[in-house]
Design a protein around this motif. Sequence first.
Motif, PDB file in Angstrom:
ATOM      1  N   VAL A  91      -3.657   3.113   3.383  1.00 42.14           N
ATOM      2  CA  VAL A  91      -4.388   1.957   2.511  1.00 42.14           C
ATOM      3  C   VAL A  91      -4.252   2.750   1.159  1.00 42.14           C
ATOM      4  CG1 VAL A  91      -6.240   1.495   4.555  1.00 42.14           C
ATOM      5  CG2 VAL A  91      -7.005   2.847   2.809  1.00 42.14           C
ATOM      6  N   ASP A  92      -4.970   1.432  -0.041  1.00 43.61           N
ATOM      7  CA  ASP A  92      -4.362   2.204  -1.295  1.00 43.61           C
ATOM      8  C   ASP A  92      -5.749   2.496  -1.899  1.00 43.61           C
ATOM      9  OD1 ASP A  92      -3.582   1.237  -4.254  1.00 43.61           O
ATOM     10  OD2 ASP A  92      -3.241  -0.027  -4.143  1.00 43.61           O
ATOM     11  N   VAL A 109       0.563  -1.254  -0.146  1.00 45.23           N
ATOM     12  CA  VAL A 109       0.554  -0.166   0.030  1.00 45.23           C
ATOM     13  C   VAL A 109       0.663   1.468  -0.307  1.00 45.23           C
ATOM     14  CG1 VAL A 109      -1.868  -1.142   0.986  1.00 45.23           C
ATOM     15  CG2 VAL A 109      -0.054   0.240   2.218  1.00 45.23           C
ATOM     16  N   GLY A 110       2.108   1.193   0.630  1.00 45.56           N
ATOM     17  CA  GLY A 110       3.261   2.357   0.364  1.00 45.56           C
ATOM     18  C   GLY A 110       3.427   2.463   1.380  1.00 45.56           C
ATOM     19  N   LYS A 111       3.941   1.795   2.568  1.00 44.17           N
ATOM     20  CA  LYS A 111       4.362   1.990   3.443  1.00 44.17           C
ATOM     21  C   LYS A 111       5.759   3.086   3.536  1.00 44.17           C
ATOM     22  CE  LYS A 111       3.399  -1.918   5.809  1.00 44.17           C
ATOM     23  NZ  LYS A 111       2.918  -2.074   5.051  1.00 44.17           N
ATOM     24  N   SER A 112       6.566   2.234   3.568  1.00 43.87           N
ATOM     25  CA  SER A 112       8.044   2.664   3.498  1.00 43.87           C
ATOM     26  C   SER A 112       8.358   4.114   2.115  1.00 43.87           C
ATOM     27  CB  SER A 112       8.300   0.934   2.212  1.00 43.87           C
ATOM     28  OG  SER A 112       8.376   0.350   3.334  1.00 43.87           O
ATOM     29  N   ARG A 169      -5.577   3.341  -5.078  1.00 43.37           N
ATOM     30  CA  ARG A 169      -5.673   2.708  -6.135  1.00 43.37           C
ATOM     31  C   ARG A 169      -7.177   1.794  -6.742  1.00 43.37           C
ATOM     32  NH1 ARG A 169      -0.593   1.264  -8.579  1.00 43.37           N
ATOM     33  NH2 ARG A 169       0.189   3.495  -8.426  1.00 43.37           N
ATOM     34  N   GLN A 170      -7.568   0.887  -5.573  1.00 48.24           N
ATOM     35  CA  GLN A 170      -7.948  -0.620  -5.104  1.00 48.24           C
ATOM     36  C   GLN A 170      -8.716   0.120  -4.738  1.00 48.24           C
ATOM     37  OE1 GLN A 170      -5.226  -3.780  -3.653  1.00 48.24           O
ATOM     38  NE2 GLN A 170      -3.905  -3.567  -5.736  1.00 48.24           N
ATOM     39  N   GLY A 171      -8.631   0.691  -3.325  1.00 48.41           N
ATOM     40  CA  GLY A 171     -10.817   0.970  -2.968  1.00 48.41           C
ATOM     41  C   GLY A 171      -9.884  -0.052  -1.649  1.00 48.41           C
ATOM     42  N   PRO A 172     -11.459  -0.249  -0.730  1.00 42.39           N
ATOM     43  CA  PRO A 172     -11.412  -1.168   0.230  1.00 42.39           C
ATOM     44  C   PRO A 172     -11.208  -2.589  -0.307  1.00 42.39           C
ATOM     45  CG  PRO A 172     -12.968   0.994   0.560  1.00 42.39           C
ATOM     46  CD  PRO A 172     -12.277   0.981  -1.108  1.00 42.39           C
TER      47      PRO A 172
END
Length: 453
Positions: free
Chosen positions: A100-101, A24-27, A103-106
């Motif tokens: 959260v992402d 999800v892009g944490k790093s 792009r993908q949604g929940p």
Amino acid sequence: MENEKPSFAPAEQPLVAIIGRANVGKSTLFNRLTRSSQALVANIPGVTRDRHYASLTWDDHSVLLADTGGLVGGEEDLSGMVRQQAEAAVEEADAILLVVDGRQGPQTGDAEVVDYLRRTAKPILLVVNKIDLPGREDRLPEFYQFGLANLYPVSATHGLGLSGLLEALGQILPLPLELPAPAPGIRVAIVGRPNVGKSSLINYFLGEDRLLVSPLPGTTRDAIDTQFSSEGVDYVLVDTAGLRRPSQVARGLERQMVLKTIKALSRAEVAVLMLDAAEGLTGQDLRIIGLIEDQGKGCLVLVNKWDLVRHDVKEARTLLDKATSGLEFMAYAPVLPVSVLTGYNLRRVFPLIQAMHTQSGIRVGTGELNRLLKTITERTPPPRYRDRPVKFFYLTQPEIHPPTFVAFVNQPDGVPDHYRRFLVKQLREKLGLTYAPLRLLLKGRQRRERGQK
């Protein structure tokens, strides 16, 4: 020169944990936030390493940011993430960034994560990442189903939306507590992997079994402060839990040990890193050294259990070189072979710690610095950059612990790493900062022409 004692109290920064499923892009968010907050020092050359903890400073706020991806590592299913990330990081955190992402949604199970975090009663900001293209904002309303008050759409990759996120984070952080007066003495964090002899070292100096000692790794569960005096100098010894590679850290308790160790380092003035003479310098030792260097602490390296490997002089030298091979980037840190069991070389520990602390507190006047800078740069000028000369205008020291110098130069990008290292070496030698973790920052400035306002 003026020897100035630091005025800070041993306060801990609030801990902000970044939580989220894999990819999800944490790093990316962690790297973007810490890089932007440290723009002045981003070009300092150092050892390549994974960084999962860093100080983040903006406006009047300063926090310790933890990328929990660094604690967990690898791909994990949702239930594993809830158990292994949240139980440890949330336990220690003062605030949580749930990523959260967008792009993908929940995704299936996101509500479970939110419910878990909500039950902890910790402040939560829902960070909707990857909102970097037109049309992706359309999915934002879907995230309101989780019942969190506000969403913070960002693009960690492109740095979009971060100012609003930081403003909101500043509003939910706990107010600074009024701390009691710190215990007098030089604060020394004893760090290292499990079972290298940290607690035994403190017990040796105290002359009693004040701390639990066990041959089983991971015995010490928390950071323990112990006051101690040696030859009229006061110290506060902080024994910390042994750090392990993230892949070997069990969920829950030992992850808390890792975070407590990081926080203990942040409030220490000097670090003592203990190595195992038989095992030498491991990847995890380098990770710990990276944390020490990031926080600008003086560091004494003790190669323990020397009684088990010490033989003839030549063999001992070979073993010591092998045990510390890889520390060239931290050449200012003294290395001492010791044996906690026999007391070998331990009489030299506190004089070295005191010397490190004294040097890290030295402040040099601007006049003296600029005379020194002129002598160095005239004797060995920097190379030209883009067919233009690189000119150093002046040098100042804004901070101590560690000694931090800022050089104003017409072309900061034109100063190559080898010349920066040369300047650091010259400053260290000329100012007598043998053991101090000296920092040199470059800042751009153009010389004004006469008559120019």
